[in-house]
Write an enzyme that holds these catalytic residues in place. Structure first.
Site, PDB file in Angstrom:
ATOM      1  N   SER A 101       0.785  -1.169  -0.058  1.00  0.00           N
ATOM      2  CA  SER A 101       0.089  -0.055  -0.151  1.00  0.00           C
ATOM      3  C   SER A 101       0.678   1.195  -0.068  1.00  0.00           C
ATOM      4  O   SER A 101       0.232   2.375  -0.113  1.00  0.00           O
ATOM      5  CB  SER A 101      -0.765  -0.049   1.129  1.00  0.00           C
ATOM      6  OG  SER A 101      -2.407  -0.307   0.554  1.00  0.00           O
ATOM      7  N   LYS A 113      -0.073   3.686  -2.665  1.00  0.00           N
ATOM      8  CA  LYS A 113      -0.992   4.648  -2.536  1.00  0.00           C
ATOM      9  C   LYS A 113      -0.513   6.024  -2.589  1.00  0.00           C
ATOM     10  O   LYS A 113      -1.133   7.050  -2.820  1.00  0.00           O
ATOM     11  CB  LYS A 113      -1.855   4.145  -1.339  1.00  0.00           C
ATOM     12  CG  LYS A 113      -2.723   3.097  -1.494  1.00  0.00           C
ATOM     13  CD  LYS A 113      -3.690   2.877  -0.409  1.00  0.00           C
ATOM     14  CE  LYS A 113      -4.674   1.569  -0.563  1.00  0.00           C
ATOM     15  NZ  LYS A 113      -4.294   0.342  -0.506  1.00  0.00           N
ATOM     16  N   SER A 162      -6.130   2.586   4.631  1.00  0.00           N
ATOM     17  CA  SER A 162      -5.733   2.001   3.409  1.00  0.00           C
ATOM     18  C   SER A 162      -6.703   1.409   2.633  1.00  0.00           C
ATOM     19  O   SER A 162      -6.671   0.154   1.799  1.00  0.00           O
ATOM     20  CB  SER A 162      -4.572   0.765   3.844  1.00  0.00           C
ATOM     21  OG  SER A 162      -3.537   0.689   3.056  1.00  0.00           O
TER      22      SER A 162
END
Length: 421
Positions: A101, A104, A160
């Site tokens: 993640s 991101k 997340s």
């Protein structure tokens, strides 16, 4: 010679002989264990400096400099000064690994300038959530419910939430356009180890980044006020289910970045200001953080530590931050965080060794959205105030403390199976 004395001499000689024989064996065993540790399976890039292309730990200790923390197990890590761009130490920092993640951060840095204002709303369709990966981390976005962009970004940064990522991507124009824009923005930032396949960081064949690239991306994101605010938020209310005839409920979400929120065995890190953590089965644990102490701002990235202890990625990141603050001014940099390709440093090209590209005035993005993102980055190139208030690692209120994050280039003129990020 008395029998007792003979026995004593025999035992002493055996002990000395054992130490001579076993000591090399012990060293050999250590070397064997070291050889078992995974190593980069490709020639690493020298963007940022030749020393960063070398395998293993890179550090140039000066007089009075502390040694690096013991017991670091991350496959790749880096510590850099966010203001000067100097890389203080690194370990396989250009090793292309699955990012989980932390991808991101690139998603947010690319799309945030385009999805404005924060009050912009979207009603979620079934198709928006149709391609979520199995076991994805979710914030709780529901079909046929309306959310603001602000709500969705909180879901991305704090929980997340892959569901929030997919909705924002659809608002941007769809997955293919989002992935293309992210890839072009990575190239503009000179994050050349990065290949985007899925914008949420979910495991996908060929999707990779590196500790160096993630640090570049975080540094770019921290130039944006809304990025900083989302990344530093410890908790927030998120819209819940809307029931007919009743006021829509909310529920609290907390930041999964343990250096902000804390957890068993992990204390909030003093001065922490984000930015993003991640985990998938393939990537292991990944983390990029930024922290301020005594007016100095450091960035750290740790990828896939092998330690069995709980929350090893946060503990190793905290140790590296502690070392970085203690070592600042006492080490010779092993490299630098390079500027974007389009920034003219006055020399006609940007620094960074092999892989660095000539400075280009033309925008590298996709359409007006990407241009807006790059323009925002260029406006912040000489330094931008980062308003943060962190007490013991917990966000209290924005604008209570300020530090500058200056780009390197000058002014113009876990018990159960963890969710998959």
């Amino acid at each position: 010679m008395p029998a007792l004395k003979k026995i004593t001499l025999t035992v002493t000689a055996a002990a000395v002989l054992s130490s001579l024989v076993l000591a090399p064996a012990s060293a050999a065993e250590k070397d064997k264990e070291k050889d078992k540790q995974p190593q980069p399976n490709h020639v690493m890039s020298s963007v940022g400096g030749e020393q960063l292309s070398k395998v293993g730990t890179q550090v140039n200790l000066g007089p009075g400099a502390p040694v690096l923390p013991k017991g670091l197990t991350g496959r790749s890590w880096i510590v850099a000064d966010a203001e000067s761009g100097q890389v203080l130490a690194a370990h396989n920092s250009h090793w292309r690994l699955p990012p989980a993640s932390t991808m991101k951060m690139l998603f947010a840095d690319t799309l945030l300038p385009a999805l404005q204002p924060a009050t912009l709303t979207h009603t979620v369709k079934d198709s928006d959530l149709a391609r979520l990966g199995e076991g994805s981390s979710l914030v709780g976005v529901k079909e046929d419910h309306t959310y603001t962009v602000h709500d969705l970004w909180l879901g991305v940064f704090l929980r997340s939430g892959n569901d929030a990522v997919h909705v924002l991507a659809e608002m941007y124009g769809g997955m293919p356009q989002t992935i293309a824009a992210m890839q072009k923005h990575a190239e503009e930032l000179q994050a050349l180890d990065t290949t985007v396949v899925s914008p949420d960081g979910y495991d996908a064949p060929g999707q990779v980044s590196s500790a160096y690239d993630l640090t570049l991306i975080a540094r770019s994101g921290m130039q944006k006020k809304d990025f900083r605010e989302y990344a530093a938020t410890a908790s927030a209310d998120f819209p819940g289910e809307k029931k007919k005839g009743k006021k829509r409920e909310t529920f609290e979400i907390q930041n999964t970045n343990r250096l902000i929120a804390g957890d068993n065995g992990v204390d909030p890190y003093k001065g922490i200001a984000g930015v993003k953590n991640g985990y998938t089965t393939h990537a292991g644990n990944t983390f990029t953080g930024v922290a301020e102490r005594d007016g100095r701002v450091l960035l750290v990235t740790v990828m896939n530590p092998s330690a069995d202890e709980s929350h090893a990625v946060y503990k190793e990141a905290a140790h590296l931050l502690d070392w970085g603050f203690a070592a600042s001014g006492k080490v010779r940099p092993v490299g630098e965080l390079v500027p974007p390709k389009s920034v003219d440093t006055g020399a006609g090209t940007v620094s960074g060794g092999k892989g660095a590209q000539p400075a280009a005035g033309a925008d590298q993005g996709s359409g007006g959205q990407a241009k807006a993102a790059h323009a925002a980055a260029a406006r912040g190139s000489g330094g931008v105030g980062v308003a943060l208030a962190i007490v013991g690692g917990v966000l209290v209120a924005l604008a209570a403390a300020v530090f500058l994050v200056n780009r390197r280039w000058p002014l113009p003129g876990l018990g159960r199976r963890a969710p998959q990020d």
